[in-house]
Design an enzyme around this catalytic site. Structure first.
Site, PDB file in Angstrom:
ATOM      1  N   PRO A  19       6.275 -10.762   7.292  1.00  0.00           N
ATOM      2  CA  PRO A  19       7.581 -10.102   7.399  1.00  0.00           C
ATOM      3  C   PRO A  19       7.504  -8.645   6.919  1.00  0.00           C
ATOM      4  O   PRO A  19       6.754  -8.343   5.995  1.00  0.00           O
ATOM      5  CB  PRO A  19       8.464 -10.918   6.460  1.00  0.00           C
ATOM      6  CG  PRO A  19       7.800 -12.230   6.312  1.00  0.00           C
ATOM      7  CD  PRO A  19       6.327 -11.973   6.467  1.00  0.00           C
ATOM      8  N   LEU A  59       6.151  -7.802   0.610  1.00  0.00           N
ATOM      9  CA  LEU A  59       4.890  -8.531   0.780  1.00  0.00           C
ATOM     10  C   LEU A  59       3.735  -7.610   1.181  1.00  0.00           C
ATOM     11  O   LEU A  59       2.677  -8.075   1.610  1.00  0.00           O
ATOM     12  CB  LEU A  59       5.073  -9.654   1.821  1.00  0.00           C
ATOM     13  CG  LEU A  59       6.190 -10.654   1.487  1.00  0.00           C
ATOM     14  CD1 LEU A  59       6.389 -11.652   2.629  1.00  0.00           C
ATOM     15  CD2 LEU A  59       5.877 -11.415   0.194  1.00  0.00           C
ATOM     16  N   GLY A  60       3.966  -6.311   1.061  1.00  0.00           N
ATOM     17  CA  GLY A  60       2.861  -5.363   1.261  1.00  0.00           C
ATOM     18  C   GLY A  60       2.565  -5.016   2.706  1.00  0.00           C
ATOM     19  O   GLY A  60       1.433  -4.626   3.034  1.00  0.00           O
ATOM     20  N   SER A  73       3.341  -2.490   4.596  1.00  0.00           N
ATOM     21  CA  SER A  73       2.955  -1.107   4.918  1.00  0.00           C
ATOM     22  C   SER A  73       1.476  -0.881   4.589  1.00  0.00           C
ATOM     23  O   SER A  73       0.753  -0.227   5.355  1.00  0.00           O
ATOM     24  CB  SER A  73       3.837  -0.092   4.188  1.00  0.00           C
ATOM     25  OG  SER A  73       3.720  -0.250   2.796  1.00  0.00           O
ATOM     26  N   ASP A 107      -1.024  -3.021  -3.609  1.00  0.00           N
ATOM     27  CA  ASP A 107      -0.889  -3.515  -2.233  1.00  0.00           C
ATOM     28  C   ASP A 107      -2.105  -3.176  -1.376  1.00  0.00           C
ATOM     29  O   ASP A 107      -2.641  -4.035  -0.677  1.00  0.00           O
ATOM     30  CB  ASP A 107       0.350  -2.904  -1.562  1.00  0.00           C
ATOM     31  CG  ASP A 107       1.635  -3.474  -2.130  1.00  0.00           C
ATOM     32  OD1 ASP A 107       1.572  -4.116  -3.194  1.00  0.00           O
ATOM     33  OD2 ASP A 107       2.689  -3.270  -1.510  1.00  0.00           O
TER      34      ASP A 107
END
Ligand code: MEV
Length: 322
Positions: A101, A106-107, A109, A152
């Site tokens: 998503p 949730l990283g 990018s 990330d």
């Protein structure tokens, strides 16, 4: 036709978000939801399409000007590849297919930056090493997030798990879930602004520091106990530590009505642990759930969240698929 395909995983922060900003440790791990980026030959501009993020735009290969602000991190990435690493920037087509998503803490990018950098450099016949990929994806992250900690993109590039303390850097750790338990990631679908939440939490901590200092110390200690629980496969301890960590995040102002409803519904449905992950005020929640209860949890939570993912953790970092 020349073409290259690369993918990179997303991440969850298991413990320590926010507290990491003021020197406590955090524990993060890659998850089996990936961003896949395909780079193909084409004429004219660099055309970019990401159906999940709803982006369809372009970057000019000569000037690196772009048609959509959301492409600014990738334009910076190309500039870095050209000016620092000596790659030629030519027209091509980029298509992003993601099971991760977008904008859910949730990283995504960082995973996009890492998979795109790897795919483009492979398309050019000379794929980046992991060390180079780490630096290149961090350049994109700086444009996307201002002052990123680097968690990330490190996870996106190397996969696995890591313990991070600001100023000290990363220690890679092997993380496996307790046998018989699943980690669920629930995307609330509520957009969040990481910067505003971080500022709010820092204000709360600043105003109350003589007391809040102990909360930060407790959060740091939780990371030690969590590593021990993971090592021993102790699900009850691990879940209880998740609940404790969530309580501390709530105490410093990172939670919300909606997140509390999700967290408490998870616990009532049998999760041994549930907490927000990432910045809070929206984004995602993680839960540790016995395998036999996963269906019940899904049923009880489906109307409260946008999506529920049953993920593997500690998966491989960025890789070429073709
Ligand atoms: C956001 O994903 C994690 C925070 O700890 C901010 C940061 O570490 O930069 C809230």
């Amino acid at each position: 036709m020349r073409r290259a395909l690369a993918s990179a995983p997303g991440k969850v922060i298991l413990f320590g978000e926010h507290f990491v900003v003021k020197g406590s440790r955090s524990l993060a791990v890659s998850i089996s939801l990936r961003v896949r980026t395909i780079v193909e030959e084409s004429g004219g501009k660099i055309s970019f399409i990401s159906p999940l993020a709803g982006v369809e735009s372009w970057i000019d290969p000569a000037t690196l000007k772009y048609g959509d602000q959301r492409l600014a991190p990738l334009a910076r990435l190309l500039e870095y590849l050209r000016d620092v690493l000596g790659y030629r920037i030519e027209a091509h087509r980029v298509r992003v297919e993601s099971s991760l998503p977008v904008g859910a803490g949730l990283g995504s990018s960082a995973s996009l930056a890492a998979s795109y950098a790897l795919a483009y450099t492979a398309f050019q016949g000379s794929p980046l090493s992991r060390e180079e990929l780490l630096k290149a994806s961090f350049e994109a992250e700086k444009v996307a997030h201002g002052n990123p900690s680097g968690v990330d993109n490190t996870i996106a590039v190397y996969g696995g798990g890591l313990v991070y303390r600001r100023g000290e850097g990363f220690k890679r750790v092997n993380i496996r879930l307790p046998p018989g338990y699943k980690l669920l990631v629930l995307d609330t679908g509520i957009p969040r602004n990481t910067r505003s939440v971080v500022e709010h939490v820092l204000n709360v901590a600043g105003m109350t520091w003589e007391a809040a200092e102990h909360v930060y110390k407790a959060a740091d200690k939780i990371v030690d106990l969590a590593l021990q629980a993971l090592e021993e496969g102790n699900a009850l301890l691990l879940g209880t530590l998740m609940n404790l960590n969530h309580g501390l995040l709530n105490a410093v102002g990172a939670s919300s009505m909606e997140l509390e409803r999700v967290v408490f519904t998870l616990r009532r449905s049998g999760a041994v642990g549930a907490k927000l992950t990432g910045a809070g005020w929206g984004g995602s929640v993680i839960a540790l759930v016995g395998e036999e209860l996963v269906d019940r949890v899904r049923e009880n939570l489906s109307s409260l969240v946008k999506s529920i993912h049953d993920v593997d953790i500690g998966v491989e970092g960025a890789r070429l698929e073709e």
